[in-house]
Design a protein around this motif. Structure first.
Motif, PDB file in Angstrom:
ATOM      1  N   ASP A   1      15.534  41.704 -44.109  1.00  0.00           N
ATOM      2  CA  ASP A   1      16.635  41.229 -43.286  1.00  0.00           C
ATOM      3  C   ASP A   1      16.149  40.297 -42.173  1.00  0.00           C
TER       4      ASP A   1
ATOM      5  N   ASN B   1      15.717  40.714 -39.178  1.00  0.00           N
ATOM      6  CA  ASN B   1      14.822  41.351 -38.211  1.00  0.00           C
ATOM      7  C   ASN B   1      13.478  41.707 -38.822  1.00  0.00           C
TER       8      ASN B   1
ATOM      9  N   ASN C   1      12.902  43.525 -41.410  1.00  0.00           N
ATOM     10  CA  ASN C   1      12.859  44.861 -41.990  1.00  0.00           C
ATOM     11  C   ASN C   1      13.136  44.794 -43.490  1.00  0.00           C
TER      12      ASN C   1
ATOM     13  N   VAL D   1      14.665  46.045 -46.701  1.00  0.00           N
ATOM     14  CA  VAL D   1      15.787  46.913 -47.059  1.00  0.00           C
ATOM     15  C   VAL D   1      15.419  47.632 -48.354  1.00  0.00           C
TER      16      VAL D   1
ATOM     17  N   THR E   1      26.404  40.861 -40.886  1.00  0.00           N
ATOM     18  CA  THR E   1      25.046  40.601 -41.367  1.00  0.00           C
ATOM     19  C   THR E   1      24.583  41.756 -42.242  1.00  0.00           C
TER      20      THR E   1
ATOM     21  N   ASP F   1      21.835  43.529 -41.989  1.00  0.00           N
ATOM     22  CA  ASP F   1      21.350  44.664 -41.203  1.00  0.00           C
ATOM     23  C   ASP F   1      22.493  45.488 -40.624  1.00  0.00           C
TER      24      ASP F   1
ATOM     25  N   ALA G   1      23.223  49.435 -41.212  1.00  0.00           N
ATOM     26  CA  ALA G   1      23.388  50.334 -40.063  1.00  0.00           C
ATOM     27  C   ALA G   1      24.637  51.193 -40.179  1.00  0.00           C
TER      28      ALA G   1
END
Length: 465
Positions: free
Chosen positions: A242, A244, A246, A248, A358, A360, A364
């Motif tokens: 993603d 950031n 990270n 997935v 988005t 992310d 979340a």
């Protein structure tokens, strides 16, 4: 280890995949499974694949059947082409494992072979006797198959699905490295090719090392990416990073994709993230042994009971299997019951874009369960099996090995040993079926806790094994 069937196809050391052995397995497949007289042949980009493909093509043609040579292309593209034409297929690939190993994936006219098919192939494992017959080989080049695979997603999601997204494409040596660029562009996104390699790189989407994760973070920043995507070697597993930086996990992509497609029934291995049990969208969840044949068998059982069932399957590595005709933003998506990398990449991204959010943020919003996984290589199979047998049969041995995690609440032996503890922590141990590797999967209520659990138990495994 001698070449053998594992979670998805036959695999072994390249030095052991001799022309004679490859011919024997090809002949056994031709005898045991329905082909309609035609077998498509494709391969990945590892150095040994073309030579192994030559042995496969020769065996097919000398057996009096037609070999259609598609060349290098993604496994799901080959499967789609064979299913659409009512033909069989053989893909030469070792997937994510190192280049000193390779393998064969077999497809009948109905799709990926089952465990019963594997048993039948093994029972026919003998070279054909008698003179060779006139060979029939057709060079297709794979372009039609690749074009159909790209069109599958262009028509399903539309030419504006990824508009406004800068999508990094980690190309490495994935056989889908150009396909990914073409699909992102066709769906309106801006594709940014990164790190194309002339050497084969074994990318395991379930076990990304810290150095590679650091590369991903650098690329996301340097290229101002909204997302970074990639696949394993033969493109049946997705990788998504993603904005950031990270990663997935594949089973998170699978859950989002299942929800987006409106699936009612999920079939997924016992190692997958248990967040799906907390999601209201799914009526039924079937947990299977690890490997696409087991997922497919569960999906087929569901469809036999109810042909209209909205059933999907996915593995923890993200490979997605669609068992029904799904309604998509720009049309419909036909079933494809083999692991695919593109659908679990495109569905979450298009859903985020359509929702004005988005990737992310979508992640979340899911139930807070986090997984992590890695493997030890060079572990003798006999040693790992003996160790796992001891843990499985001896609760005191389990208590000693898992000291510090908490009180055990359940020990699941569906595939390997999966132990649950008070507080929700899970540690799952499993030896590879066709390579000298030992895998560790963990799950916890936070990403930090999951990584800590993984690190602690990998170190314990290193010490023990």
């Amino acid at each position: 280890m001698a070449p053998k069937f594992g979670t998805s196809g036959l695999r072994g050391l390249v030095t052991e995949l001799t022309s004679e052995l490859v011919s024997d397995y090809t002949n056994a497949f031709l005898l045991a499974c329905e082909t309609n007289g035609t077998v498509r042949v494709g391969w990945d980009l590892r150095p040994s694949s073309p030579e192994i493909a030559d042995a496969v093509i020769t065996a097919i043609s000398q057996a009096g059947q037609t070999a259609i040579v598609d060349g290098p292309l993604p496994t799901p593209a080959l499967a789609l082409a064979s299913l659409s034409a009512g033909q069989a297929a053989i893909m030469i690939t070792g997937s994510h494992i190192p280049a000193d190993r390779n393998g064969l994936k077999f497809y009948t006219t109905k799709g990926e072979i089952s465990k019963d098919d594997e048993t039948s192939i093994l029972s026919h494992l003998t070279a054909l006797d008698g003179p060779a017959v006139e060979a029939t080989v057709k060079i297709d080049g794979g372009q039609d198959a690749i074009a159909a695979y790209v069109a599958r997603y262009t028509s399903a999601f539309g030419t504006a699905a990824l508009t406004g997204l800068r999508v990094g494409v980690y190309q490495h040596s994935s056989v889908a490295r150009d396909v990914m660029v073409d699909v992102v562009t066709a769906l309106g996104g801006t594709a940014v090719p990164i790190a194309r390699s002339d050497e084969f790189i074994p990318v395991d989407t379930e076990a990304v090392d810290p150095e590679t994760s650091s590369l991903f973070a650098g690329w996301c920043g340097d290229h101002n990416l909204d997302v970074l995507i990639s696949t394993d070697g033969d493109a049946d597993r997705p990788m998504v990073v993603d904005r950031n930086s990270n990663i997935v996990p594949g089973d998170v992509l699978g859950a989002i994709t299942s929800k987006m497609l409106g699936a009612d029934i999920l079939c997924t291995p016992v190692s997958s993230n248990t967040m799906i049990k907390q999601m209201d969208e799914f009526e039924t969840i079937h947990l299977t042994r690890i490997g696409s044949p087991f997922v497919i068998a569960a999906m087929e059982d569901c469809l036999a009971a109810d042909p209209s069932a909205k059933v999907v399957g996915y593995e923890a590595n993200g490979g997605f299997l669609l068992g029904f005709e799904a309604v998509t933003p720009s049309g419909r998506l036909a079933p494809l019951m083999t692991r695919d990398c593109l659908l679990p990449i495109l569905a979450p991204l298009s859903l985020a874009q359509a929702s004005g959010t988005t990737l992310d943020a979508l992640v979340a919003d899911l139930p807070a369960r986090f997984t992590a996984a890695d493997r030890l290589t060079g572990i003798a199979t006999d040693a790992s099996k003996a160790f796992l047998t001891e843990l499985t049969e001896n609760r005191a041995a389990r208590a000693a090995f898992f000291a510090g995690v908490g009180a055990e609440t359940d020990a699941d032996t569906t595939d390997g040993l999966r132990v649950s503890f008070e507080g929700g922590n899970v540690v799952h141990l499993r030896p590879s079926g066709n390579a000298p590797e030992f895998r560790c999967y963990v799950e916890a209520d936070s990403a930090q806790r999951a990584q800590k659990l993984l690190g602690v138990h990998l170190e314990k495994l290193r010490t023990t094994l």
